[in-house]
Design a protein around this motif. Structure first.
Motif, PDB file in Angstrom:
ATOM      1  N   PHE A  86     -15.216 -11.903  -3.635  1.00  0.00           N
ATOM      2  CA  PHE A  86     -15.260 -10.905  -2.576  1.00  0.00           C
ATOM      3  C   PHE A  86     -16.454  -9.990  -2.818  1.00  0.00           C
ATOM      4  O   PHE A  86     -16.692  -9.546  -3.936  1.00  0.00           O
ATOM      5  N   ARG A  87     -17.177  -9.702  -1.768  1.00  0.00           N
ATOM      6  CA  ARG A  87     -18.362  -8.849  -1.909  1.00  0.00           C
ATOM      7  C   ARG A  87     -17.972  -7.406  -2.210  1.00  0.00           C
ATOM      8  O   ARG A  87     -18.669  -6.719  -2.934  1.00  0.00           O
ATOM      9  N   LYS A  88     -16.862  -6.966  -1.664  1.00  0.00           N
ATOM     10  CA  LYS A  88     -16.434  -5.589  -1.875  1.00  0.00           C
ATOM     11  C   LYS A  88     -15.488  -5.532  -3.071  1.00  0.00           C
ATOM     12  O   LYS A  88     -14.490  -6.239  -3.126  1.00  0.00           O
ATOM     13  N   LYS A  89     -15.806  -4.661  -4.004  1.00  0.00           N
ATOM     14  CA  LYS A  89     -15.002  -4.562  -5.220  1.00  0.00           C
ATOM     15  C   LYS A  89     -13.658  -3.885  -4.979  1.00  0.00           C
ATOM     16  O   LYS A  89     -12.766  -3.980  -5.811  1.00  0.00           O
ATOM     17  N   ARG A  90     -13.511  -3.244  -3.829  1.00  0.00           N
ATOM     18  CA  ARG A  90     -12.257  -2.539  -3.581  1.00  0.00           C
ATOM     19  C   ARG A  90     -11.080  -3.498  -3.513  1.00  0.00           C
ATOM     20  O   ARG A  90      -9.957  -3.123  -3.832  1.00  0.00           O
ATOM     21  N   TYR A  91     -11.321  -4.751  -3.118  1.00  0.00           N
ATOM     22  CA  TYR A  91     -10.232  -5.731  -3.097  1.00  0.00           C
ATOM     23  C   TYR A  91      -9.684  -5.969  -4.504  1.00  0.00           C
ATOM     24  O   TYR A  91      -8.478  -6.116  -4.699  1.00  0.00           O
ATOM     25  N   TYR A  92     -10.572  -5.985  -5.475  1.00  0.00           N
ATOM     26  CA  TYR A  92     -10.134  -6.186  -6.851  1.00  0.00           C
ATOM     27  C   TYR A  92      -9.383  -4.964  -7.366  1.00  0.00           C
ATOM     28  O   TYR A  92      -8.387  -5.100  -8.080  1.00  0.00           O
ATOM     29  N   TYR A  93      -9.841  -3.784  -7.006  1.00  0.00           N
ATOM     30  CA  TYR A  93      -9.135  -2.577  -7.429  1.00  0.00           C
ATOM     31  C   TYR A  93      -7.760  -2.479  -6.766  1.00  0.00           C
ATOM     32  O   TYR A  93      -6.786  -2.062  -7.399  1.00  0.00           O
ATOM     33  N   ILE A  94      -7.676  -2.871  -5.519  1.00  0.00           N
ATOM     34  CA  ILE A  94      -6.384  -2.896  -4.831  1.00  0.00           C
ATOM     35  C   ILE A  94      -5.449  -3.891  -5.516  1.00  0.00           C
ATOM     36  O   ILE A  94      -4.267  -3.615  -5.727  1.00  0.00           O
ATOM     37  N   ALA A  95      -5.998  -5.037  -5.895  1.00  0.00           N
ATOM     38  CA  ALA A  95      -5.192  -6.051  -6.584  1.00  0.00           C
ATOM     39  C   ALA A  95      -4.701  -5.542  -7.940  1.00  0.00           C
ATOM     40  O   ALA A  95      -3.568  -5.811  -8.343  1.00  0.00           O
ATOM     41  N   ILE A  96      -5.522  -4.788  -8.644  1.00  0.00           N
ATOM     42  CA  ILE A  96      -5.122  -4.228  -9.937  1.00  0.00           C
ATOM     43  C   ILE A  96      -3.970  -3.242  -9.753  1.00  0.00           C
ATOM     44  O   ILE A  96      -2.986  -3.259 -10.499  1.00  0.00           O
ATOM     45  N   ILE A  97      -4.080  -2.387  -8.751  1.00  0.00           N
ATOM     46  CA  ILE A  97      -3.030  -1.399  -8.503  1.00  0.00           C
ATOM     47  C   ILE A  97      -1.735  -2.080  -8.061  1.00  0.00           C
ATOM     48  O   ILE A  97      -0.644  -1.746  -8.545  1.00  0.00           O
ATOM     49  N   LEU A  98      -1.851  -3.063  -7.149  1.00  0.00           N
ATOM     50  CA  LEU A  98      -0.654  -3.797  -6.718  1.00  0.00           C
ATOM     51  C   LEU A  98      -0.008  -4.537  -7.883  1.00  0.00           C
ATOM     52  O   LEU A  98       1.217  -4.576  -8.002  1.00  0.00           O
ATOM     53  N   ASP A  99      -0.823  -5.118  -8.738  1.00  0.00           N
ATOM     54  CA  ASP A  99      -0.277  -5.835  -9.893  1.00  0.00           C
ATOM     55  C   ASP A  99       0.488  -4.885 -10.802  1.00  0.00           C
ATOM     56  O   ASP A  99       1.555  -5.234 -11.306  1.00  0.00           O
ATOM     57  N   PHE A 100      -0.048  -3.706 -11.009  1.00  0.00           N
ATOM     58  CA  PHE A 100       0.627  -2.740 -11.875  1.00  0.00           C
ATOM     59  C   PHE A 100       2.021  -2.410 -11.349  1.00  0.00           C
ATOM     60  O   PHE A 100       2.998  -2.413 -12.105  1.00  0.00           O
ATOM     61  N   PHE A 101       2.124  -2.129 -10.052  1.00  0.00           N
ATOM     62  CA  PHE A 101       3.424  -1.779  -9.491  1.00  0.00           C
ATOM     63  C   PHE A 101       4.348  -2.990  -9.379  1.00  0.00           C
ATOM     64  O   PHE A 101       5.543  -2.895  -9.642  1.00  0.00           O
ATOM     65  N   MET A 102       3.804  -4.123  -8.998  1.00  0.00           N
ATOM     66  CA  MET A 102       4.644  -5.313  -8.833  1.00  0.00           C
ATOM     67  C   MET A 102       5.091  -5.882 -10.181  1.00  0.00           C
ATOM     68  O   MET A 102       6.120  -6.536 -10.266  1.00  0.00           O
ATOM     69  N   ARG A 103       4.312  -5.635 -11.229  1.00  0.00           N
ATOM     70  CA  ARG A 103       4.681  -6.139 -12.548  1.00  0.00           C
ATOM     71  C   ARG A 103       5.965  -5.495 -13.053  1.00  0.00           C
ATOM     72  O   ARG A 103       6.771  -6.126 -13.733  1.00  0.00           O
ATOM     73  N   PHE A 104       6.171  -4.236 -12.721  1.00  0.00           N
ATOM     74  CA  PHE A 104       7.344  -3.511 -13.201  1.00  0.00           C
ATOM     75  C   PHE A 104       8.395  -3.309 -12.119  1.00  0.00           C
ATOM     76  O   PHE A 104       9.345  -2.557 -12.313  1.00  0.00           O
ATOM     77  N   LEU A 105       8.242  -3.976 -11.009  1.00  0.00           N
ATOM     78  CA  LEU A 105       9.174  -3.815  -9.894  1.00  0.00           C
ATOM     79  C   LEU A 105      10.573  -4.327 -10.239  1.00  0.00           C
ATOM     80  O   LEU A 105      11.566  -3.794  -9.752  1.00  0.00           O
ATOM     81  N   TRP A 106      10.662  -5.311 -11.104  1.00  0.00           N
ATOM     82  CA  TRP A 106      11.970  -5.869 -11.446  1.00  0.00           C
ATOM     83  C   TRP A 106      12.861  -4.858 -12.158  1.00  0.00           C
ATOM     84  O   TRP A 106      14.087  -5.011 -12.175  1.00  0.00           O
ATOM     85  N   THR A 107      12.278  -3.810 -12.719  1.00  0.00           N
ATOM     86  CA  THR A 107      13.103  -2.821 -13.422  1.00  0.00           C
ATOM     87  C   THR A 107      13.997  -2.036 -12.467  1.00  0.00           C
ATOM     88  O   THR A 107      14.956  -1.410 -12.913  1.00  0.00           O
ATOM     89  N   ILE A 108      13.693  -2.083 -11.171  1.00  0.00           N
ATOM     90  CA  ILE A 108      14.558  -1.410 -10.188  1.00  0.00           C
ATOM     91  C   ILE A 108      15.957  -2.016 -10.213  1.00  0.00           C
ATOM     92  O   ILE A 108      16.946  -1.328 -10.008  1.00  0.00           O
ATOM     93  N   THR A 109      16.046  -3.291 -10.495  1.00  0.00           N
ATOM     94  CA  THR A 109      17.363  -3.935 -10.519  1.00  0.00           C
ATOM     95  C   THR A 109      18.205  -3.454 -11.699  1.00  0.00           C
ATOM     96  O   THR A 109      19.417  -3.641 -11.704  1.00  0.00           O
ATOM     97  N   LEU A 110      17.591  -2.810 -12.684  1.00  0.00           N
ATOM     98  CA  LEU A 110      18.340  -2.288 -13.827  1.00  0.00           C
ATOM     99  C   LEU A 110      18.921  -0.908 -13.565  1.00  0.00           C
ATOM    100  O   LEU A 110      19.838  -0.472 -14.259  1.00  0.00           O
ATOM    101  N   ILE A 111      18.395  -0.211 -12.572  1.00  0.00           N
ATOM    102  CA  ILE A 111      18.820   1.154 -12.283  1.00  0.00           C
ATOM    103  C   ILE A 111      19.907   1.126 -11.208  1.00  0.00           C
ATOM    104  O   ILE A 111      19.657   0.686 -10.084  1.00  0.00           O
ATOM    105  N   PRO A 112      21.090   1.603 -11.509  1.00  0.00           N
ATOM    106  CA  PRO A 112      22.177   1.581 -10.517  1.00  0.00           C
ATOM    107  C   PRO A 112      22.122   2.772  -9.562  1.00  0.00           C
ATOM    108  O   PRO A 112      23.062   3.530  -9.425  1.00  0.00           O
ATOM    109  N   PHE A 113      20.986   2.964  -8.910  1.00  0.00           N
ATOM    110  CA  PHE A 113      20.841   4.121  -8.030  1.00  0.00           C
ATOM    111  C   PHE A 113      21.625   3.974  -6.734  1.00  0.00           C
ATOM    112  O   PHE A 113      21.997   4.961  -6.129  1.00  0.00           O
TER     113      PHE A 113
END
Length: 135
Positions: free
Chosen positions: A3-30
């Motif tokens: 991709f010519r624009k680096k913002r796609y990679y930065y967006i992917a890094i941020i999404l990966d960070f949140f999606m990597r730990f998303l499964w922990t929501i299933t541990l919280i009985p909110f």
């Protein structure tokens, strides 16, 4: 980069960070705090949530495999590495006519040894599959 624009990679890094730990929501009985019944709403919500989280994890791993493939391609082309044939560890180079017979025997022994390793591996895998299927 692909991709010519680096913002796609930065967006992917941020999404990966949140999606990597998303499964922990299933541990919280909110949701059980807000459920008025005996937990039936909580159970249904967690079933839907775990399905969605599983799908998002598959998507996360898929787009990072594309980035890994892109990285490998860029590293290969940058170093001008072009491999048309990847030899297996038991492949041997072609023999020259002047080599003696002991080297021929040694290479045939290596081929037999490699074939024996493959057969042993297959026996172990099939045995484990049969044992797992019997349970």
């Amino acid at each position: 980069l692909m991709f010519r624009k680096k913002r796609y990679y930065y967006i992917a890094i941020i999404l990966d960070f949140f999606m990597r730990f998303l499964w922990t929501i299933t541990l919280i009985p909110f949701l059980s705090v807000f459920a008025h019944d005996s937990g039936s709403e909580y159970d249904q919500a967690m079933q839907y949530l775990s399905g969605v989280i599983t799908g998002l994890e598959i998507i996360r791993r898929t787009f990072w495999s594309f980035f890994r493939l892109e990285n490998e391609h860029l590293n290969n082309t940058r170093g001008y590495r072009d491999v048309e044939f990847v030899p297996l560890y038991f492949d041997t180079p072609l023999l020259e006519k002047n080599e003696n017979e002991s080297e021929n025997q040694d290479q045939s022994y290596k081929k037999i040894q490699a074939l024996a390793e493959i057969c042993l591996f297959l026996v172990v895998v099939i045995s484990l599959a049969i044992i797992a299927a019997s349970y």
